[in-house]
Write an enzyme that holds these catalytic residues in place. Structure first.
Site, PDB file in Angstrom:
ATOM      1  N   ASP A 115      -7.676   8.139   1.081  1.00 36.85           N
ATOM      2  CA  ASP A 115      -6.398   7.594   0.550  1.00 36.85           C
ATOM      3  C   ASP A 115      -6.729   6.758  -0.591  1.00 36.85           C
ATOM      4  OD1 ASP A 115      -3.786   7.345   0.164  1.00 36.85           O
ATOM      5  OD2 ASP A 115      -3.612   5.920   1.914  1.00 36.85           O
ATOM      6  N   ASP A 321      -2.405   9.382  -7.999  1.00 34.65           N
ATOM      7  CA  ASP A 321      -2.666   9.532  -6.520  1.00 34.65           C
ATOM      8  C   ASP A 321      -3.134  10.909  -6.307  1.00 34.65           C
ATOM      9  OD1 ASP A 321      -2.254   8.661  -4.018  1.00 34.65           O
ATOM     10  OD2 ASP A 321      -0.334   9.880  -3.627  1.00 34.65           O
TER      11      ASP A 321
END
Length: 595
Positions: A115, A321
């Site tokens: 992440d 992201d």
């Protein structure tokens, strides 16, 4: 055996960087002595290995992406001043990729979610108060000789957004916005990535964990900008990833530290698209980039730059992201892009698509349709995307759908738009770079490599690559081009012969040699020898133990060279997999660019 100083042909086919299951002891010594940490990790999609169609892969990824968007939006809104009280800080969590690693001494393997939008590294630990099911045994700290708890006065304990002290042990709690959470004790442990072991990594040893987003992994590895992340704890300013196509079966790649630094150095700088990273004091863990505009086809859209700017309250901006599937644009900008695609695309929009995407078009069967180009104009960089990075085709429904969506409060540059780019985060220069690449698991190819005239770096000097056409010959430009074209046509024929032979019903017997498809060949014995690159006294680079063919029966169009150096799948690069760092340093020198 003395090394011949005659020129060698360099075959720049597909460049392989393999991480093997074992490295030599000298590899680990090298890292320790130079206090540099670098490793490579294979990334697998969350649904890797499942029996899903391409459309089902996309639909599930879209659902996870929307959930992640909600979390990101909640984080942004929670920082805005006003009566809204979100309680404990909200974090992103989950993601689209799993990485394999090991923890403890002796190391115990597990998979964790990668992440880039959060910081904490954590895994489930025994004894569990509440733990979700994982595919590997839950880590037991009592069985590891390198485990230690963090005290409440430790620096990283002070960096936690929410913590408390119990018996001088640092306790943490992390919430992820959809009732997912992890609670436990902060500790220090040795983590192993491939065969590279890194001691004293601080992590959350979770004994009370719950959430639907964690079922595929046994924890999470944060790569955000905060002090708790793996990037910060390694104290290495670079990391990069290369994401394979979402609907493919190939794995992706993560490069950390010195591995990312060395790989970025061998690329042609003219193929690098680089834009500054910007920071948002309200969301210090995110990687923000400045989007100034968007073009569809030849039309630069009338979108106000302020639509993508970070506001004084921390909202807005665009986050790069890896865990969000598609790109989300603030609604006003998205509607402008959507309307332009409808205007320029000579296909009929679909009213009720089952894809889960907002804008889809009817795609006539057996039609190869090239949609209008999509370009993102970042600060000092124009990123033109391949059509596969913004249109997803569903051939079963004869549709193609735009991989963009609307959002509120912020924009996100998703992983579909990043696929088949090497994305390099450089926290030292505060930039992110996009390099067009073919990302296929262990193989990273087409890195913009090019022939350059001068190849120097630091104190080393390597032989320059010279065009075969110009060595000692006085040729005109047209003659150079003609000879190069002739060799290109011959090479094409060789490739066609090789490809067809692999597809034949009866395997072709090449004998104990290497055959090149046009009657050229070399036959001999495989040997091992030290190869030295460079000829100028102390400016030499010697590599021992290189396997090579010692040819004693050779024939073909090799008259202006005494041999060939392959950089393909069975090449010198792969032969050095037990010393991969040295290979990368060699390539760093070999392809240093001087403009």
């Amino acid at each position: 055996m003395a090394l011949s100083r005659h020129p060698f042909l360099v075959r720049m086919s597909i460049l392989c960087f393999f991480v093997v299951s074992t490295f030599s002891a000298s590899r680990e010594d090298y890292i320790t002595e130079n206090t540099r940490v670098g490793f490579r990790v294979e990334l697998k999609g969350i649904n890797s290995g499942s029996n899903l169609t391409s459309l089902e892969h996309v639909q599930r990824a879209l659902l996870r992406g929307r959930n992640r968007l909600q979390r990101l939006t909640a984080m942004v809104l929670s920082k805005k001043p006003g009566p809204l009280d979100m309680g404990a800080p909200v974090h992103v969590g989950d993601g689209e990729f799993l990485m394999s690693l090991a923890i403890g001494t002796p190391p115990k393997s597990f998979s964790a979610i990668l992440d880039t939008g959060s910081d904490l590294i954590w895994t489930q630990c025994e004894p569990c108060t509440r733990c979700f099911h994982e595919h590997t045994p839950i880590f037991e700290p009592m069985n590891s000789s390198s485990f230690s708890n963090l005290s409440c006065s430790s620096e990283l304990c002070q960096q936690l957004p929410t913590s408390y002290c119990y018996n001088d042990l640092c306790q943490y709690t992390y919430q992820y916005g959809d009732q997912s959470f992890t609670d436990g004790t902060m500790a220090s442990e040795t983590f192993t990535f491939g065969s590279v072991s890194v001691p004293n990594i601080s992590f959350g040893c979770g004994v009370d964990n719950a959430g639907i987003g964690f079922s595929q992994g046994a924890g999470l590895v944060g790569l955000g900008r905060g002090p708790l992340s793996l990037v910060s704890q390694l104290n290495e300013p670079k990391f990069s990833y290369c994401l394979a196509s979402i609907n493919g079966t190939k794995s992706s790649t993560l490069l950390m530290g010195s591995m990312a630094s060395n790989l970025s150095a061998i690329t042609d700088r003219h193929s690098i698209i680089r834009t500054p990273l910007v920071q948002n004091s309200f969301q210090p863990s995110f990687y923000y980039i400045t989007l100034k505009g968007i073009s569809v086809g030849r039309t630069h859209l009338p979108i106000n730059e302020t639509d993508f700017a970070i506001s004084d309250d921390g909202s807005g901006g665009m986050v790069l992201d890896s865990g969000t599937t598609i790109t989300y644009l603030v609604e006003s900008a998205y509607e402008t892009v959507k309307a332009e695609f409808i205007s320029q695309t000579n296909l009929s929009p679909v009213n009720d698509s089952s894809s889960g995407l907002d804008l889809c078009f009817d795609l006539p069967p057996h039609t190869h349709y090239q949609p209008p180009k999509l370009v993102f104009h970042f600060d000092n960089a124009d990123l033109s995307l391949p059509s596969a990075n913004y249109f997803i085709k569903d051939l079963s429904a004869n549709e193609m759908c735009l991989a963009l969506g609307p959002s509120v409060g912020m924009s996100i540059f998703g992983n579909i738009q990043q696929q088949n780019f090497l994305v390099i985060h450089d926290l030292e220069s505060e930039t992110v770079s996009f390099i067009p690449t073919v990302c296929v698991g262990n193989l990273i190819s087409n890195l913009g490599l090019s022939h350059r005239k001068h190849l120097t770096r630091g104190t080393s000097h390597l032989e320059a690559l010279e065009s075969r056409s110009v060595i000692g010959k006085n040729l005109t430009r047209s003659e150079l081009l003609m000879r190069a074209m002739q060799r290109g046509e011959q090479r094409l024929q060789r490739i066609a012969v090789t490809t067809n032979s692999f597809g034949a019903d009866t395997p072709v017997d090449y004998g104990n040699g290497e055959y090149y498809g046009d009657g050229s060949f070399t036959i001999g014995s495989l040997s091992s020898e030290t190869l030295t690159f460079g000829t100028q006294g102390s400016h030499k680079t010697s590599l021992p133990g290189i396997t090579f063919g010692c040819g004693n029966n050779n024939q073909g169009t090799f008259s202006d060279a005494s041999g060939l150096v392959g950089l393909g799948g069975c090449s010198v690069v792969v032969g050095l997999s037990d010393a991969i760092e040295k290979v990368l340093l060699l390539l760093d020198q070999l392809w240093e660019l001087t403009g």
